[in-house]
Design a protein around this motif. Structure first.
Motif, PDB file in Angstrom:
ATOM      1  N   UNK A 219      13.191   7.512   5.596  1.00  0.00           N
ATOM      2  CA  UNK A 219      14.235   6.758   4.884  1.00  0.00           C
ATOM      3  C   UNK A 219      13.888   5.279   4.753  1.00  0.00           C
ATOM      4  N   UNK A 220      12.885   4.808   5.499  1.00  0.00           N
ATOM      5  CA  UNK A 220      12.494   3.399   5.410  1.00  0.00           C
ATOM      6  C   UNK A 220      11.309   3.190   4.454  1.00  0.00           C
ATOM      7  N   UNK A 221      10.504   4.205   4.250  1.00  0.00           N
ATOM      8  CA  UNK A 221       9.260   4.030   3.499  1.00  0.00           C
ATOM      9  C   UNK A 221       9.464   3.518   2.072  1.00  0.00           C
ATOM     10  N   UNK A 222      10.429   4.049   1.312  1.00  0.00           N
ATOM     11  CA  UNK A 222      10.592   3.509  -0.053  1.00  0.00           C
ATOM     12  C   UNK A 222      10.908   2.017  -0.073  1.00  0.00           C
ATOM     13  N   UNK A 223      11.638   1.540   0.913  1.00  0.00           N
ATOM     14  CA  UNK A 223      12.013   0.124   0.954  1.00  0.00           C
ATOM     15  C   UNK A 223      10.845  -0.766   1.369  1.00  0.00           C
ATOM     16  N   UNK A 224       9.875  -0.202   2.093  1.00  0.00           N
ATOM     17  CA  UNK A 224       8.803  -1.020   2.657  1.00  0.00           C
ATOM     18  C   UNK A 224       7.492  -0.938   1.891  1.00  0.00           C
ATOM     19  N   UNK A 225       7.190   0.241   1.350  1.00  0.00           N
ATOM     20  CA  UNK A 225       5.840   0.443   0.812  1.00  0.00           C
ATOM     21  C   UNK A 225       5.586  -0.281  -0.506  1.00  0.00           C
ATOM     22  N   UNK A 226       6.627  -0.760  -1.171  1.00  0.00           N
ATOM     23  CA  UNK A 226       6.404  -1.491  -2.423  1.00  0.00           C
ATOM     24  C   UNK A 226       5.809  -2.873  -2.173  1.00  0.00           C
ATOM     25  N   UNK A 227       6.031  -3.419  -0.980  1.00  0.00           N
ATOM     26  CA  UNK A 227       5.572  -4.789  -0.708  1.00  0.00           C
ATOM     27  C   UNK A 227       4.629  -4.900   0.486  1.00  0.00           C
ATOM     28  N   UNK A 228       4.658  -3.932   1.380  1.00  0.00           N
ATOM     29  CA  UNK A 228       3.917  -4.035   2.628  1.00  0.00           C
ATOM     30  C   UNK A 228       2.900  -2.906   2.765  1.00  0.00           C
TER      31      UNK A 228
ATOM     32  N   UNK B  80      -3.018  11.022  14.994  1.00  0.00           N
ATOM     33  CA  UNK B  80      -2.826  11.115  13.552  1.00  0.00           C
ATOM     34  C   UNK B  80      -2.086   9.865  13.066  1.00  0.00           C
ATOM     35  N   UNK B  81      -2.564   9.293  11.940  1.00  0.00           N
ATOM     36  CA  UNK B  81      -1.867   8.145  11.366  1.00  0.00           C
ATOM     37  C   UNK B  81      -2.043   8.157   9.864  1.00  0.00           C
ATOM     38  N   UNK B  82      -1.189   7.403   9.184  1.00  0.00           N
ATOM     39  CA  UNK B  82      -1.282   7.200   7.749  1.00  0.00           C
ATOM     40  C   UNK B  82      -1.117   5.719   7.450  1.00  0.00           C
ATOM     41  N   UNK B  83      -1.856   5.233   6.446  1.00  0.00           N
ATOM     42  CA  UNK B  83      -1.681   3.876   5.942  1.00  0.00           C
ATOM     43  C   UNK B  83      -1.106   4.008   4.536  1.00  0.00           C
ATOM     44  N   UNK B  84       0.096   3.497   4.346  1.00  0.00           N
ATOM     45  CA  UNK B  84       0.844   3.683   3.107  1.00  0.00           C
ATOM     46  C   UNK B  84       1.138   2.332   2.461  1.00  0.00           C
ATOM     47  N   UNK B  85       1.519   2.384   1.183  1.00  0.00           N
ATOM     48  CA  UNK B  85       2.008   1.178   0.531  1.00  0.00           C
ATOM     49  C   UNK B  85       0.928   0.336  -0.100  1.00  0.00           C
ATOM     50  N   UNK B  86       1.108  -0.954  -0.026  1.00  0.00           N
ATOM     51  CA  UNK B  86       0.265  -1.903  -0.751  1.00  0.00           C
ATOM     52  C   UNK B  86      -1.207  -1.768  -0.362  1.00  0.00           C
ATOM     53  N   UNK B  87      -2.076  -1.803  -1.369  1.00  0.00           N
ATOM     54  CA  UNK B  87      -3.522  -1.780  -1.135  1.00  0.00           C
ATOM     55  C   UNK B  87      -4.150  -3.150  -1.335  1.00  0.00           C
ATOM     56  N   UNK B  88      -3.330  -4.174  -1.529  1.00  0.00           N
ATOM     57  CA  UNK B  88      -3.858  -5.530  -1.675  1.00  0.00           C
ATOM     58  C   UNK B  88      -4.523  -5.968  -0.371  1.00  0.00           C
ATOM     59  N   UNK B  89      -5.671  -6.609  -0.440  1.00  0.00           N
ATOM     60  CA  UNK B  89      -6.395  -6.963   0.788  1.00  0.00           C
ATOM     61  C   UNK B  89      -5.626  -7.910   1.705  1.00  0.00           C
ATOM     62  N   UNK B  90      -4.718  -8.714   1.124  1.00  0.00           N
ATOM     63  CA  UNK B  90      -3.962  -9.660   1.948  1.00  0.00           C
ATOM     64  C   UNK B  90      -2.536  -9.186   2.229  1.00  0.00           C
ATOM     65  N   UNK B  91      -2.260  -7.911   2.007  1.00  0.00           N
ATOM     66  CA  UNK B  91      -0.908  -7.380   2.225  1.00  0.00           C
ATOM     67  C   UNK B  91      -0.530  -7.470   3.699  1.00  0.00           C
ATOM     68  N   UNK B  92       0.725  -7.790   3.939  1.00  0.00           N
ATOM     69  CA  UNK B  92       1.243  -7.845   5.302  1.00  0.00           C
ATOM     70  C   UNK B  92       1.405  -6.431   5.846  1.00  0.00           C
ATOM     71  N   UNK B  93       1.010  -6.234   7.110  1.00  0.00           N
ATOM     72  CA  UNK B  93       1.054  -4.914   7.737  1.00  0.00           C
ATOM     73  C   UNK B  93       2.290  -4.755   8.612  1.00  0.00           C
ATOM     74  N   UNK B  94       2.927  -3.587   8.511  1.00  0.00           N
ATOM     75  CA  UNK B  94       4.043  -3.211   9.375  1.00  0.00           C
ATOM     76  C   UNK B  94       3.672  -1.919  10.089  1.00  0.00           C
ATOM     77  N   UNK B  95       3.851  -1.889  11.390  1.00  0.00           N
ATOM     78  CA  UNK B  95       3.637  -0.681  12.182  1.00  0.00           C
ATOM     79  C   UNK B  95       4.997  -0.131  12.585  1.00  0.00           C
ATOM     80  N   UNK B  96       5.227   1.161  12.303  1.00  0.00           N
ATOM     81  CA  UNK B  96       6.480   1.826  12.649  1.00  0.00           C
ATOM     82  C   UNK B  96       6.223   2.796  13.799  1.00  0.00           C
ATOM     83  N   UNK B  97       6.964   2.649  14.879  1.00  0.00           N
ATOM     84  CA  UNK B  97       6.774   3.474  16.077  1.00  0.00           C
ATOM     85  C   UNK B  97       8.064   4.208  16.415  1.00  0.00           C
TER      86      UNK B  97
END
Length: 257
Positions: free
Chosen positions: A31-40, A2-19
């Motif tokens: 607690x990290x998602x609000x800080x990250x999903x606005x830009x990544x 199971x996975x989710x892709x959250x945040x920016x939908x821009x085609x050139x958005x930088x990707x972050x993987x959280x494990x």
């Protein structure tokens, strides 16, 4: 898995993987998602054999197995480059990927992680295994909080913690899977390969971590050719939960460099 892709939908958005760590749940990063999903573009996932990724883990299951599973997932959604943020066990997965597929990683963030076994953490893992074998799940969950959080944080957040434990009790993981995952992280030793890992790395540690001595992060950072070490006095093992503002600010600053 199971996975989710959250945040920016821009085609050139930088990707972050959280494990995540031993629990394996994507929910760990709330607690990290609000800080990250606005830009990544952020990818979170439930590790194999945990949460919404049901599976019977095979004999000989290892950190390399976890890395291979995650690489297959990232390949399937065509992730070519990403920042990788891993907590504890998740950090071990990141280290394995840095050795196995270095071209994938733009940077690596290791939170209260380690590169080889140490006797203190092994004792803690043996206690957890004994609780799984000899105690009701409630006791395993209560002990888990002792390993993860500082005493005053538990005291000040007891209502939220007990509510969360009741939720976790309702979907308590498969015992054999948990034992296999504990065995995998107890056996992990990648120190001989660290000199080959040139990925820019932030090694984040807390001195009041009860599960993993902060000195293991010091060793890890010292053996990595391109690592920055950030040590904090307070936060416990799960400082992403207990001091999210401190962690998020450091993470964003590192990602922007």
């Amino acid at each position: 898995m199971y996975f989710e892709i959250l945040g920016s939908e821009l085609p050139d958005a930088t990707t972050i993987v959280l494990s995540s760590g031993l629990g394996g749940s994507a929910h760990f990063w709330k607690a990290q998602l609000p800080a990250l999903t606005s830009s990544y573009r952020v990818i979170v996932y439930d590790q194999n054999g945990t949460g919404r990724s049901p599976a019977d883990l095979p004999s000989g299951y290892s950190i390399q197995s976890m890395a291979t599973e995650l690489l297959a997932l990232l390949d399937s959604i065509e992730v070519k480059h990403c920042h990788f943020v891993g907590h504890a066990l998740g950090g071990l997965v990141g280290l394995q990927i840095a050795v196995q597929r270095p071209a994938l990683l733009t940077s690596l963030v290791l939170i209260n992680a380690w590169s080889s076994p140490n006797e203190h953490s092994l004792r803690c893992f043996r206690v957890r295994k004994s609780l799984l074998d000899n105690s009701p799940p409630q006791m395993y969950l209560q002990a888990q909080a002792l390993f993860l959080y500082p005493p005053d944080w538990i005291m000040n957040n007891i209502d939220m913690l007990e509510e969360e434990e009741q939720h976790m009790l309702a979907s308590f993981p498969n015992k054999q899977n948990l034992l296999a995952r504990i065995h995998a992280l107890s056996e992990f030793d990648i120190e001989a390969s660290l000199a080959t890992v040139t990925t820019p790395t932030l090694v984040f540690a807390n001195k009041d971590d009860m599960l993993v001595p902060w000195q293991r992060s010091e060793v890890l950072a010292g053996l990595l050719p391109n690592a920055e070490l950030a040590i904090y006095e307070y936060g416990g093992h799960a400082s992403t939960v207990t001091t999210p503002t401190v962690f998020n600010e450091k993470l964003l600053a590192f990602l922007s460099t």
